[in-house]
Design an enzyme around this catalytic site. Structure first.
Site, mmCIF file in Angstrom:
data_model
loop_
_atom_site.group_PDB
_atom_site.id
_atom_site.type_symbol
_atom_site.label_atom_id
_atom_site.label_comp_id
_atom_site.label_asym_id
_atom_site.label_seq_id
_atom_site.Cartn_x
_atom_site.Cartn_y
_atom_site.Cartn_z
ATOM 1 N N ASP A 1 0.857 -1.178 0.000
ATOM 2 C CA ASP A 1 0.000 0.000 0.000
ATOM 3 C C ASP A 1 0.901 1.240 0.000
ATOM 4 O OD1 ASP A 1 -2.930 1.076 0.494
ATOM 5 O OD2 ASP A 1 -1.699 2.048 2.022
ATOM 6 N N HIS B 1 -6.935 -6.147 -1.599
ATOM 7 C CA HIS B 1 -5.876 -5.177 -1.331
ATOM 8 C C HIS B 1 -4.939 -5.608 -0.211
ATOM 9 C CE1 HIS B 1 -3.887 -1.359 -1.496
ATOM 10 N NE2 HIS B 1 -4.150 -1.116 -0.227
#
Length: 325
Positions: free
Chosen positions: A103, A304
């Site tokens: 991320d 994610h």
């Protein structure tokens, strides 16, 4: 346990106190987490990488967890974030390492490899591919130019607005945001939108969570909620508030490729991969923006939070990359 979770002293580096975990022996690895997380997000990687023969260092990044939270927005530029990682290596007397980021930690890792290849001898990015500085400004600037003022990164820009939403109930915030960006949520059409509807905040746009998935335990969720209840979200949001500034600061590296060995790992259902320009960024890593690219691993069904949703597959991909160096 990450030292920041117990509020134990960390180590002074680049002018701040950094809380960190340091396990194992062998070639050093530096694992950088993203938002809205902590070093805890690497809990499944640390034992596997230590068992594979590596020294694994996991900081709480600037503004997160047990690490200091500077007051000024401008103290969170990409130069500060890369500088923190260089400073951490200096403080631990480590000459060089492989840096791995997920991320927001991925841009830190990519820029560290770009700016200081003498200290970061290889790089692995998770969820966010290397996307070099473009000619037309930052992602926030381009979104504003298109009138996308409710794009979540633009919505994050005004100090206090996102904090009020995210800090209202840290437990519910993390429950909705973490599950909402998972592969299962994406597959069910229940992921959180990139554009926040008028009159609403980010948290309420994420569907309520009936039960936690296998990869996120109640204990994990409480770890995040407890930390953010203490620190708030200002530090992490300030990373987004420097996107325009980062574009200006990285001008000296415009057009420069990453030359150290590199790889990319992501979940096949990660919403980041569907953002504009990501397909181009993925193709460009193959020998253009990364001159020693060792391949992309897409993990079927993961979203994610790939290293938490599919830890065994991520660990295998990381170890294969590391053993090939």
């Amino acid at each position: 346990m990450i030292r920041g979770e117990t509020r134990m002293p960390g180590i002074k580096a680049n002018g701040i106190n950094i809380a960190y975990q340091d396990e194992g022996q062998g070639p050093a690895l530096l694992l950088c987490h993203g938002w809205p997380e902590l070093g805890h997000s690497w809990r499944h990687q640390v034992p596997a990488l230590v068992a594979a023969g590596y020294r694994v260092i996991v900081p709480d990044m600037r503004g997160f967890g047990g690490t200091d939270v500077p007051d000024a927005v401008e103290d969170y530029t990409i130069l500060h974030l890369v500088g923190d990682m260089v400073g951490l290596l200096d403080a631990l007397k480590i000459e060089n390492c492989t840096i791995i980021g997920h991320d927001w930690g991925a841009p830190v890792a990519w820029h560290a490899a770009l700016m200081r290849p003498d200290r970061f001898r290889a790089v692995a990015g998770l969820a966010v591919p290397w996307s070099p500085r473009g000619p037309h400004g930052s992602l926030v600037g381009m979104a504003r130019a298109q009138g996308l003022n409710r794009f979540y990164m633009v919505w994050f820009q005004e100090p206090g607005v996102a904090e009020a939403d995210l800090e209202r109930d840290p437990y519910e915030t993390h429950r909705r945001l973490l599950v909402g960006a998972s592969g299962a949520a994406a597959a069910a059409g229940k992921g959180w939108p990139l554009v926040i509807p008028d009159g609403k905040g980010l948290v309420e746009t994420c569907p309520p969570v009936e039960s936690l998935p296998d990869w996120l335990s109640e204990e994990d969720l409480q770890t995040y909620a407890t930390a953010y209840r203490r620190t708030g979200h200002r530090g992490g949001l300030n990373w987004y508030r420097n996107l325009d500034r980062n574009w200006a600061l990285t001008a000296p590296w415009h057009g420069a490729p990453i030359r150290v060995p590199a790889c990319f790992i992501a979940g096949s259902l990660d919403g980041v991969l569907r953002m504009p320009g990501m397909d181009k960024a993925l193709r460009a890593m193959e020998g253009v923006t990364c001159t020693d690219f060792r391949g992309t691993t897409l993990i079927d069904g993961a979203g994610h939070w790939v290293q938490q949703e599919a830890p065994e597959a991520v660990n295998a991909a990381l170890i294969a990359f590391l053993q090939g160096l």
